[in-house]
Design a protein around this motif. Structure first.
Motif, short mmCIF file in Angstrom:
data_model
loop_
_atom_site.label_atom_id
_atom_site.label_comp_id
_atom_site.label_asym_id
_atom_site.label_seq_id
_atom_site.Cartn_x
_atom_site.Cartn_y
_atom_site.Cartn_z
N VAL A 295 1.80 -1.20 2.87
CA VAL A 295 0.92 -1.80 2.06
C VAL A 295 0.35 -1.34 3.22
N ILE B 210 -3.96 0.77 3.48
CA ILE B 210 -4.34 0.32 3.15
C ILE B 210 -5.84 0.89 4.75
N GLU C 189 -5.22 3.83 -4.16
CA GLU C 189 -4.10 3.63 -5.40
C GLU C 189 -3.11 3.55 -4.14
N THR C 190 -1.62 2.95 -4.80
CA THR C 190 -0.68 3.07 -4.19
C THR C 190 0.21 2.29 -5.68
N ILE D 7 -6.29 0.21 -5.47
CA ILE D 7 -6.58 -0.37 -4.32
C ILE D 7 -7.57 -1.17 -3.87
N ASP E 183 -9.57 -4.74 -1.06
CA ASP E 183 -8.05 -5.74 -0.48
C ASP E 183 -7.82 -5.65 0.88
N THR F 175 -3.52 -6.84 3.09
CA THR F 175 -2.75 -6.60 3.12
C THR F 175 -2.51 -8.15 2.05
N LEU G 140 -3.42 -7.34 -1.24
CA LEU G 140 -2.15 -6.11 -2.43
C LEU G 140 -0.81 -6.40 -1.98
#
Length: 303
Positions: free
Chosen positions: A119, A123, A129-130, A154, A158, A160, A163
């Motif tokens: 994660v 970032i 996106e993830t 994302i 955001d 950690t 997200l």
């Protein structure tokens, strides 16, 4: 069909996965990491998953080594083992115990970002996106065959923390769909040539290098929140930089400027406008409150 499941997990992310799993299936046991010392008092604190499971009257095991509880796990006669951010190695003899298989919820689009900090990595790298991957666990780290994936955007804001919360909600739903449709799914091997890896993060990773570009540092500030936090030093005072944005101003790297009630710090490119900051031992504060108490920081050099 309601399956019998043994759940392996430790973190807040895992706790959310467990909570959602209980809505449709029977979790007969939880395996989590042993209690760990916390704070100056070194008081032993249970993992979020252990605390949650005990409140739900679910049996909990906290082995130092999972191989030491093989007989206990075998006796449970589980349909599935589900693993989500557990943090310990599972040998093949453990993976083979359930009736069907051992599944893992991994918060990245595998084979991208295998390892412990996917994660944060998304970032840091400025990804747009993830997502989540449900795979059949193998003994090689995060390399098992994929059963399902989902994608989420994302946001530029955001951290950690935020997200991870979004991924836990998405991953919880994906896991239920995958288990419920398991018998119809075909596992797809990962493309090893596309694999990338993340590392274990330590406290010093949060130390800001002002000779990096502003957009890179801004992503670090969000990626390292809530731990280890992005920080810098003014003289001997540690300052946690909690929120910032890239400005159109230019300053020498690490140089502080106060202008029109705003706080700026120079980088290799543009200056960062600091929005929220926390001196060591103090509560977080916005830049205006910080300036009122630390006006002498103007024109100083941060390290």
């Amino acid at each position: 069909m309601k399956y019998r499941i043994v759940f392996f997990g430790t973190s807040d992310f895992a706790q959310h996965i467990l909570n959602n799993l209980l809505s449709e299936h029977q979790v007969i046991c939880v395996v989590t990491q042993p209690d760990k010392p916390h704070g100056r008092s070194k008081k032993l604190v249970p993992s979020p998953v252990k605390e949650f499971a005990l409140n739900k009257n679910i049996d909990v095991l906290t082995p130092l080594r999972v191989s030491g509880i093989e007989d206990d796990l075998k006796a449970l006669k589980a349909d599935f083992f589900v693993v989500a951010v557990y943090g310990k190695y599972l040998p093949q003899e453990i993976l083979d115990l359930p009736e069907y298989t051992t599944l893992n919820v991994h918060p990245s689009l595998l084979p991208k970002y295998r390892g412990p900090s996917p994660v944060l990595a998304a970032i840091l790298n400025g990804d747009k996106e993830t997502g989540n991957t449900i795979m059949i666990i193998s003994t090689k780290m995060d390399a098992g065959s994929i059963l399902s994936q989902s994608r989420i955007p994302i946001s530029p804001a955001d951290t950690t923390q935020t997200l991870t919360k979004n991924l836990s909600e998405d991953g919880s739903n994906l896991l239920l769909k995958t288990i419920n449709d398991f018998k119809n799914l075909v596992p797809n091997p990962q493309e090893e040539s596309q694999a990338t890896y993340t590392k274990i993060i330590n406290k010093e990773d949060g130390h800001i290098n002002w000779n990096k570009k502003a957009d890179k540092i801004e992503r670090e500030i969000r990626a390292f929140y809530p731990w280890p936090l992005a920080f810098t030093f003014w003289q001997e005072v540690r300052l946690n930089v909690l929120k910032a944005e890239v400005s159109d101003k230019t300053l020498e790297a690490g140089k502080v400027m106060i202008e029109n009630g705003d706080l700026y710090i120079g980088t290799k490119s543009f200056a960062l406008k600091i929005l929220e900051i926390q001196p060591a031992g103090k509560n977080p504060m916005n830049s205006k409150d910080f300036i009122n108490g630390y006006r002498s920081i103007n024109e100083s050099q941060l390290t």
